[in-house]
Design a protein around this motif. Structure first.
Motif, PDB file in Angstrom:
ATOM      1  N   TYR A  84      98.749 112.516  63.490  1.00 54.85           N
ATOM      2  CA  TYR A  84      96.999 111.991  63.842  1.00 54.85           C
ATOM      3  C   TYR A  84      97.464 112.028  65.268  1.00 54.85           C
ATOM      4  O   TYR A  84      98.231 110.579  65.286  1.00 54.85           O
ATOM      5  CB  TYR A  84      97.041 110.986  62.681  1.00 54.85           C
ATOM      6  N   VAL A  85      96.674 112.264  65.878  1.00 56.22           N
ATOM      7  CA  VAL A  85      96.855 111.429  67.723  1.00 56.22           C
ATOM      8  C   VAL A  85      95.660 111.456  68.033  1.00 56.22           C
ATOM      9  O   VAL A  85      94.009 111.953  67.867  1.00 56.22           O
ATOM     10  CB  VAL A  85      97.554 112.709  68.309  1.00 56.22           C
ATOM     11  N   VAL A  86      95.298 110.334  69.682  1.00 53.25           N
ATOM     12  CA  VAL A  86      95.300 110.090  70.310  1.00 53.25           C
ATOM     13  C   VAL A  86      95.060 110.762  71.479  1.00 53.25           C
ATOM     14  O   VAL A  86      96.244 111.286  72.270  1.00 53.25           O
ATOM     15  CB  VAL A  86      93.941 108.740  70.489  1.00 53.25           C
ATOM     16  N   LEU A  87      93.951 111.801  72.244  1.00 50.62           N
ATOM     17  CA  LEU A  87      94.424 112.362  73.598  1.00 50.62           C
ATOM     18  C   LEU A  87      94.378 111.684  74.226  1.00 50.62           C
ATOM     19  O   LEU A  87      93.184 111.003  75.086  1.00 50.62           O
ATOM     20  CB  LEU A  87      93.485 113.253  73.404  1.00 50.62           C
ATOM     21  N   ALA A  88      95.052 111.224  75.358  1.00 51.37           N
ATOM     22  CA  ALA A  88      94.922 110.731  76.750  1.00 51.37           C
ATOM     23  C   ALA A  88      94.874 111.518  78.060  1.00 51.37           C
ATOM     24  O   ALA A  88      95.554 112.481  78.009  1.00 51.37           O
ATOM     25  CB  ALA A  88      96.515 109.714  76.785  1.00 51.37           C
ATOM     26  N   TRP A  89      94.203 111.151  78.595  1.00 52.66           N
ATOM     27  CA  TRP A  89      93.558 112.198  80.100  1.00 52.66           C
ATOM     28  C   TRP A  89      94.883 112.106  80.988  1.00 52.66           C
ATOM     29  O   TRP A  89      95.378 112.758  82.162  1.00 52.66           O
ATOM     30  CB  TRP A  89      92.676 112.213  80.335  1.00 52.66           C
ATOM     31  N   ARG A  90      95.676 110.529  80.877  1.00 53.36           N
ATOM     32  CA  ARG A  90      97.243 110.054  82.006  1.00 53.36           C
ATOM     33  C   ARG A  90      98.255 110.341  80.646  1.00 53.36           C
ATOM     34  O   ARG A  90      98.626 109.491  79.990  1.00 53.36           O
ATOM     35  CB  ARG A  90      96.899 109.281  82.424  1.00 53.36           C
ATOM     36  N   ALA A  91      99.245 110.890  81.071  1.00 49.51           N
ATOM     37  CA  ALA A  91     100.371 111.959  80.706  1.00 49.51           C
ATOM     38  C   ALA A  91     101.740 111.470  81.631  1.00 49.51           C
ATOM     39  O   ALA A  91     102.079 111.849  82.495  1.00 49.51           O
ATOM     40  CB  ALA A  91     100.839 112.617  79.613  1.00 49.51           C
ATOM     41  N   PRO A  92     102.194 109.846  81.731  1.00 51.42           N
ATOM     42  CA  PRO A  92     103.110 109.763  83.093  1.00 51.42           C
ATOM     43  C   PRO A  92     103.807 110.789  82.720  1.00 51.42           C
ATOM     44  O   PRO A  92     104.542 111.583  81.819  1.00 51.42           O
ATOM     45  CB  PRO A  92     103.696 108.687  82.532  1.00 51.42           C
ATOM     46  N   CYS A  93     104.509 111.215  84.278  1.00 48.95           N
ATOM     47  CA  CYS A  93     105.621 112.300  84.103  1.00 48.95           C
ATOM     48  C   CYS A  93     107.239 112.050  84.440  1.00 48.95           C
ATOM     49  O   CYS A  93     108.110 112.351  83.930  1.00 48.95           O
ATOM     50  CB  CYS A  93     105.518 113.094  85.426  1.00 48.95           C
TER      51      CYS A  93
END
Length: 361
Positions: A84-93
């Motif tokens: 179960y996940v919440v989506l994030a528009w920032r995903a650090p590289c």
């Protein structure tokens, strides 16, 4: 094999959105396929629809979402089908100059899925904020899917993926609100109320809500506002000063993003106070302030990007606070709607009739 799913598409600038069937590919390396359960209708989606972000039409709208992982691509080891996940528009590289300096919340090379989602004729879609979650399924980079406690209902949980995190983080991370501080928040929509909630949880002794709508001010008390100021009928700068012993607030958060509210926030601060801008301005807007006041008043003028959050760290914390009753995510959900009601939800948003309409799939 690509998945045919229903989705909300903005085909051209300013036109009503359309419910279309699109193609979502199976995940490739570093990607995950997510079945969306709920997605909030955010102002940013309306900005995309109206062409205020860029002209990369057609857009696949929606980005404030929760759901379950359907499948993971090669190399993905920390997620599995059923998570179960919440989506994030920032995903650090993890590799850019900001990440290497220990500031991943400013990542300059945030990850997104590399494969395109498309219309049935093969036309690539531009997913809003790299997500595109007004759809039955969406494809994202693995780092954009953050595992959280499945006890949180998706209508509420998805909201931390954008608006709630932006406002909460503006207070707690960017503004650094601490125990005993006085805080003023200009604008009591979803982001502003999240800032109010964050300031209250952080221990502020006084949280002053400022808006021109009495209904919104009444609602702000639910999230922790101790005082309210209707700036339609009173000078908000003077009102905040009066409520803070004549000094002004330690931290002011502008959740509107207009020149007039920024100016009010600037003078609403105590000497050496902090002003945080989290409301997104129109690109044509400008602000002019006397340079002597910038020098003489001191303090800090900051902008808050996504609440300066680190999703993998902050999303589970906010969900835990929701489940323990400390963060009222349910209070942000004004209504639940279907995929075919997004355009009408935009109208309600413009009129200020909702904090959040949430699409439930």
């Amino acid at each position: 094999m690509p998945h045919e799913v229903r989705a909300v598409v903005a085909a051209k600038r300013g036109a009503p959105v359309e419910l279309q069937t699109i193609l979502v590919p199976d995940p490739g390396p570093g990607e995950v396929l997510v079945s969306v359960q709920a997605c909030g209708v955010c102002h940013t989606d309306l900005h995309y629809r109206d062409g205020a972000i860029n002209d990369a039409f057609p857009f696949l709208l929606g980005h404030e979402a929760a759901g379950t992982v359907d499948a993971v691509g090669p190399g993905v080891t920390d997620l599995a089908p059923g998570d179960y996940v919440v989506l994030a528009w920032r995903a650090p590289c993890g590799n850019c100059r900001s990440c290497r300096r220990g500031r991943p919340w400013y990542c300059f090379d945030s990850r997104n899925a590399t494969q395109p989602m498309t219309l049935l004729d093969g036309t690539p879609l531009t997913p809003a904020l790299g997500i595109g979650a007004f759809a039955e399924k969406t494809l994202v980079a693995a780092g954009q899917a953050v595992k959280v406690d499945p006890a949180a209902r998706p209508e509420a949980a998805g909201l931390i993926g954008c608006g709630v995190m932006a406002g909460y983080g503006a207070a707690v991370h960017t503004g650094g609100v601490g125990s005993g501080d006085t805080v003023a928040v200009i604008g009591c929509g979803g982001v502003g109320n999240a800032a109010i909630a964050g300031a209250s949880i952080a221990g502020a002794r006084r949280v002053i809500a400022v808006d021109i709508d009495e209904r919104k001010l009444d609602g702000a008390t639910r999230f922790g506002a101790t005082d309210t100021v209707n700036s339609r009928g009173a000078d908000p700068v003077e009102a905040v000063r009066e409520l803070t012993g004549g000094h002004g607030a330690d931290v002011v958060i502008d959740a509107v993003g207009r020149p007039e509210t920024y100016r009010q926030g600037f003078y609403m601060r105590d000497l050496a106070g902090t002003l945080v801008q989290v409301g997104v301005p129109d690109p044509e807007m400008k602000i002019e302030l006397p340079l002597i006041d910038l020098f003489g008043r001191g303090g800090a003028l900051k902008s808050s990007w996504y609440g300066d959050c680190l999703p993998s760290r902050d999303f589970p914390v906010l969900i835990d606070r929701y489940l323990s009753g400390r963060l009222d995510l349910d209070g942000f959900v004004t209504e639940t709607i279907g995929l075919d009601e997004v355009e009408s939800a935009f109208d309600k948003m413009r009129d200020g009739r909702v904090l959040r309409s949430v699409v439930v799939l």
